[in-house]
Design a protein around this motif. Sequence first.
Motif, PDB file in Angstrom:
ATOM      1  N   ILE A 118       0.849  -1.186   0.000  1.00 51.09           N
ATOM      2  CA  ILE A 118       0.000   0.000   0.000  1.00 51.09           C
ATOM      3  C   ILE A 118       0.886   1.238   0.000  1.00 51.09           C
ATOM      4  CG2 ILE A 118      -1.983  -1.066   1.128  1.00 51.09           C
ATOM      5  CD1 ILE A 118      -1.060   0.161   3.754  1.00 51.09           C
ATOM      6  N   GLU A 119       0.340   2.309  -0.521  1.00 50.85           N
ATOM      7  CA  GLU A 119       1.016   3.602  -0.454  1.00 50.85           C
ATOM      8  C   GLU A 119       0.144   4.518   0.383  1.00 50.85           C
ATOM      9  OE1 GLU A 119       1.743   5.449  -4.229  1.00 50.85           O
ATOM     10  OE2 GLU A 119       3.135   6.916  -3.378  1.00 50.85           O
ATOM     11  N   VAL A 120       0.717   5.086   1.420  1.00 53.44           N
ATOM     12  CA  VAL A 120      -0.054   5.985   2.285  1.00 53.44           C
ATOM     13  C   VAL A 120       0.594   7.363   2.279  1.00 53.44           C
ATOM     14  CG1 VAL A 120      -0.758   4.054   3.755  1.00 53.44           C
ATOM     15  CG2 VAL A 120       1.214   5.424   4.413  1.00 53.44           C
ATOM     16  N   ASP A 121      -0.249   8.375   2.440  1.00 54.38           N
ATOM     17  CA  ASP A 121       0.317   9.722   2.508  1.00 54.38           C
ATOM     18  C   ASP A 121       0.661  10.074   3.953  1.00 54.38           C
ATOM     19  OD1 ASP A 121      -2.066  10.453   3.719  1.00 54.38           O
ATOM     20  OD2 ASP A 121      -2.884  11.443   1.940  1.00 54.38           O
ATOM     21  N   TRP A 122       1.165  11.260   4.141  1.00 53.16           N
ATOM     22  CA  TRP A 122       1.637  11.680   5.473  1.00 53.16           C
ATOM     23  C   TRP A 122       0.483  11.668   6.476  1.00 53.16           C
ATOM     24  CZ3 TRP A 122       6.236  11.978   7.636  1.00 53.16           C
ATOM     25  CH2 TRP A 122       6.408  12.710   8.812  1.00 53.16           C
ATOM     26  N   GLU A 123      -0.747  11.903   5.954  1.00 49.96           N
ATOM     27  CA  GLU A 123      -1.916  11.917   6.835  1.00 49.96           C
ATOM     28  C   GLU A 123      -2.457  10.509   7.098  1.00 49.96           C
ATOM     29  OE1 GLU A 123      -1.600  14.094   4.182  1.00 49.96           O
ATOM     30  OE2 GLU A 123      -0.847  15.574   5.612  1.00 49.96           O
ATOM     31  N   GLY A 124      -1.902   9.523   6.435  1.00 55.53           N
ATOM     32  CA  GLY A 124      -2.336   8.140   6.678  1.00 55.53           C
ATOM     33  C   GLY A 124      -3.401   7.643   5.729  1.00 55.53           C
ATOM     34  N   ASN A 125      -3.740   8.445   4.716  1.00 56.22           N
ATOM     35  CA  ASN A 125      -4.710   7.974   3.721  1.00 56.22           C
ATOM     36  C   ASN A 125      -4.049   6.956   2.792  1.00 56.22           C
ATOM     37  OD1 ASN A 125      -6.915   9.821   4.427  1.00 56.22           O
ATOM     38  ND2 ASN A 125      -5.513  11.404   3.681  1.00 56.22           N
ATOM     39  N   ILE A 126      -4.751   5.874   2.537  1.00 60.16           N
ATOM     40  CA  ILE A 126      -4.228   4.872   1.604  1.00 60.16           C
ATOM     41  C   ILE A 126      -4.546   5.336   0.185  1.00 60.16           C
ATOM     42  CG2 ILE A 126      -4.386   2.475   0.835  1.00 60.16           C
ATOM     43  CD1 ILE A 126      -5.196   1.789   3.749  1.00 60.16           C
ATOM     44  N   LEU A 127      -3.512   5.474  -0.629  1.00 55.80           N
ATOM     45  CA  LEU A 127      -3.672   6.029  -1.978  1.00 55.80           C
ATOM     46  C   LEU A 127      -3.591   4.968  -3.062  1.00 55.80           C
ATOM     47  CD1 LEU A 127      -1.249   9.059  -1.529  1.00 55.80           C
ATOM     48  CD2 LEU A 127      -3.713   9.013  -1.132  1.00 55.80           C
ATOM     49  N   TRP A 128      -2.991   3.841  -2.735  1.00 59.17           N
ATOM     50  CA  TRP A 128      -2.727   2.815  -3.760  1.00 59.17           C
ATOM     51  C   TRP A 128      -2.596   1.482  -3.039  1.00 59.17           C
ATOM     52  CZ3 TRP A 128       1.526  -0.435  -4.756  1.00 59.17           C
ATOM     53  CH2 TRP A 128       1.595  -0.976  -6.055  1.00 59.17           C
ATOM     54  N   GLU A 129      -3.068   0.443  -3.689  1.00 63.57           N
ATOM     55  CA  GLU A 129      -3.021  -0.876  -3.056  1.00 63.57           C
ATOM     56  C   GLU A 129      -2.807  -1.954  -4.116  1.00 63.57           C
ATOM     57  OE1 GLU A 129      -6.585  -1.858  -0.967  1.00 63.57           O
ATOM     58  OE2 GLU A 129      -5.613  -3.373   0.252  1.00 63.57           O
ATOM     59  N   TRP A 130      -1.973  -2.915  -3.805  1.00 61.95           N
ATOM     60  CA  TRP A 130      -1.683  -4.024  -4.725  1.00 61.95           C
ATOM     61  C   TRP A 130      -1.705  -5.316  -3.909  1.00 61.95           C
ATOM     62  CZ3 TRP A 130       2.184  -7.757  -4.961  1.00 61.95           C
ATOM     63  CH2 TRP A 130       2.335  -8.421  -6.187  1.00 61.95           C
ATOM     64  N   ALA A 131      -2.397  -6.300  -4.410  1.00 66.83           N
ATOM     65  CA  ALA A 131      -2.497  -7.578  -3.698  1.00 66.83           C
ATOM     66  C   ALA A 131      -1.926  -8.686  -4.569  1.00 66.83           C
ATOM     67  CB  ALA A 131      -3.947  -7.879  -3.346  1.00 66.83           C
ATOM     68  N   CYS A 132      -0.997  -9.454  -4.027  1.00 64.81           N
ATOM     69  CA  CYS A 132      -0.266 -10.448  -4.811  1.00 64.81           C
ATOM     70  C   CYS A 132      -1.184 -11.522  -5.378  1.00 64.81           C
ATOM     71  CB  CYS A 132       0.816 -11.080  -3.943  1.00 64.81           C
ATOM     72  SG  CYS A 132       2.001 -12.019  -4.909  1.00 64.81           S
ATOM     73  N   ASN A 133      -2.164 -11.980  -4.593  1.00 65.42           N
ATOM     74  CA  ASN A 133      -2.979 -13.107  -5.057  1.00 65.42           C
ATOM     75  C   ASN A 133      -3.735 -12.779  -6.340  1.00 65.42           C
ATOM     76  OD1 ASN A 133      -6.214 -13.068  -4.530  1.00 65.42           O
ATOM     77  ND2 ASN A 133      -5.177 -11.629  -3.170  1.00 65.42           N
TER      78      ASN A 133
END
Lengths: 481, 282
Positions: free
Chosen positions: A164-179
């Motif tokens: 996951i990619e999170v910003d300084w405020e803790g918002n998740i901006l991007w997500e990748w799941a291997c399965n």
Amino acid sequence: MTYPSVFPTGTTVYNPEKCWSGYTIYQARELGALLVDMNGKEVKLWKGLHGFPNKLLPGGYVMGHTGERNNAYGMQDQIDLVQVDWDGNIVWKFNQYEFIEDPGEEPQWMARQHHDYQREGNPVGYYTPGMEPEVDGGNTLILGHKNVRNTDISDKNLLDDVIIEVDWEGNILWEWACNEHFHELGFDETAKNILARDPNMRQAGEGMGDWMHINSMSKLGPNKWYDAGDERFHPENIIWDARETNINAIIDKKTGKIVWKLGPRYDTSEELKNLGWIIGQHHTHMVPRGLPGEGNILTFDNGGWAGYGSPNPGSPTGRMNAVRDYSRVLEIDPTTFKIVWQYTPVEAGLVHPVDSNRFYSPFISGAQRLPNGNTLITEGSGGRIIEVTSDYEVVWEYISPYWGKFLNMNMVYRAYRVPYDWVPQLEKPGEIPIEKTDVTTFRMPGAAPSGCEDETEVPGVVPYQGDNALCVAAEEELDEE
Amino acid sequence: MSNTLYTATGCTRCKIVKNFMEERDIPYVEKDMKAEGKEEFQQFYKANRKYIYRGENGIEFPVFTDGDVIYQGIGPAVAYLLSRGKLDKFFSVGTLHKEWVDGIHVFRGNPEYAGEFIEVLRYLKNNNLKLQVDTKGKNSHILQQILDEGLGDAVIMDVLGPGELYSEILGEDIDINEVEKSIKTAANFPEFYFQTTVVPVVRQDGDTPEISYLAPEEVAEAAKLIEAVTGSKKNPYLIKLFKTKEAKDKRLKAVEPLSAAELLPYRSKARTYQVFTEVEKV
């Protein structure tokens, strides 16, 4: 591995002339995040701060975790990822990936982070000229866990790896799941068969399959391959490795698709055969721009046991069907798969393969390229951190003196070297050379000195030979096979 | 006009509809598309394909026609046979299989026909089917009756947005108390989840209407509404992507679609009030 029961810890070798000197940060077993200078002086301990791994940021900040999920329910899940200042204040924290309610535990948010993370500004999490990680802003890439069901892989509860990619405020901006990319991983039918039956089931949480076990994740950063037009190596793309499958891969940040891959098999081309079977590897990353070897892939090829495939005497079921009892540090050209540089038992001066297991960590470990071309190697299971030159000389060696009470090992997951000026709170320390001790004459107090008091000549004896008649083939003889 | 029921060999739902017709002495001719009726169904399908839904798994059976109308699927067919069109908006062809029946829309039908609607559900339930109903908040008393009689096994409730935008998104006036009642009832079903689709909203700010997607904060307000009504932050809650091609308002068809990654900030905000919030996988 023949370890003596008594040996020195701390710094055992130090050549200031040949080292890229600085501080070294590592997670001391069951103690905290420990910063040591080149002579092994412990200059800072963030007591109890977990580190999977710890990384130091400019300004004397350290990253780590306030705790780990109860092992009965989670596999290596860190509760959070925090940035802590020199005085121990948490200045940044992320934990809101999943709300966890474990039996008997206080329900809470968890990051479920494990093995790696990267702060914006630097692609790999270690010192690179001109690419300092941000300390008061920026996004953070986090490697984490999520439990999923995916019957294409197995009908069992799977412990999936997510990024996951999170910003300084803790918002998740991007997500990748291997399965979700299982069909891009290149497993043959034999591997799929054993994966379906046993996706590396672990006991936590009443059983979950740690099917990939990604243990490293970093950005590629700017590189010559992309500059030359190879889109696979876009600076924003992410490289990871998965020890249970022997796969190293690069994913396209935009599409999530795998665009470059090394493994799971290493016998499908001459190039791969020459490379040899990478097993249970750690810390696969691209050497960042500005460091010697930039653009090459650096990995700690553990050996040990890993992979899914055909059963064999060492693997009756086909799980962990590749084994090797020594490690290799490999620097690989990602476009040709040729080895550019390596540090293996041979370069370490060991008789191969009969004495090769003296350079061996079957799990954890890592490798960091330093600005002078040296490589900082964490040979993790034995708590050994070494700095080797490009021509294989060990110019610094450090053995962790911290064994755990719960786990009786002095293991070091992954150590990092940082420049002195990243720690402005400290005066630059002295650098006192430590010559390599001649162990043939090194004795403990009370032990007899070297040498024999009474030597007798025996007429008719012939001189000793080399090693061509060992019980097993070694070195040149092995090469001739 | 004669009644024709197109069926498939081994189709349990087809047998249930046949039983319904036989119990009520409704004459019909059966055409099994996997047997003697194959050719006839193909001709029927070619002539009427725009009225027959074909999903990923093929065509849902049975398909009923009396020559004037076509009803596909067990719910729509039984409803028509019982009420002759009064229940049309309550049912559509479903996508679930085996014992599960969906395409049952509590909010969409005319509440004057609630009695007949419930009768259809009873019939389906008495035939050992599991019913998944859906709602957007209207007809909360019907949802309550479904719960009270144990007719519904699962409910999906679309919580369209925050209270102040609810009527705008629904396309008709609705009392937010009605929505709240439905939320409360839905949370008592054996299985349930709430969902919000991130839709574009026509906003009248000054003289010119402007179109913009629900903001993450607005979806968070919807999540907050769920928490306020249910007293729980732990409801299953899904945030979905808006499909522009399905928009009825032409102005919304032209809106640039969001990507799946753009849903993530919505999830972050919504998790403040519903900790198990997830986003739709595309």
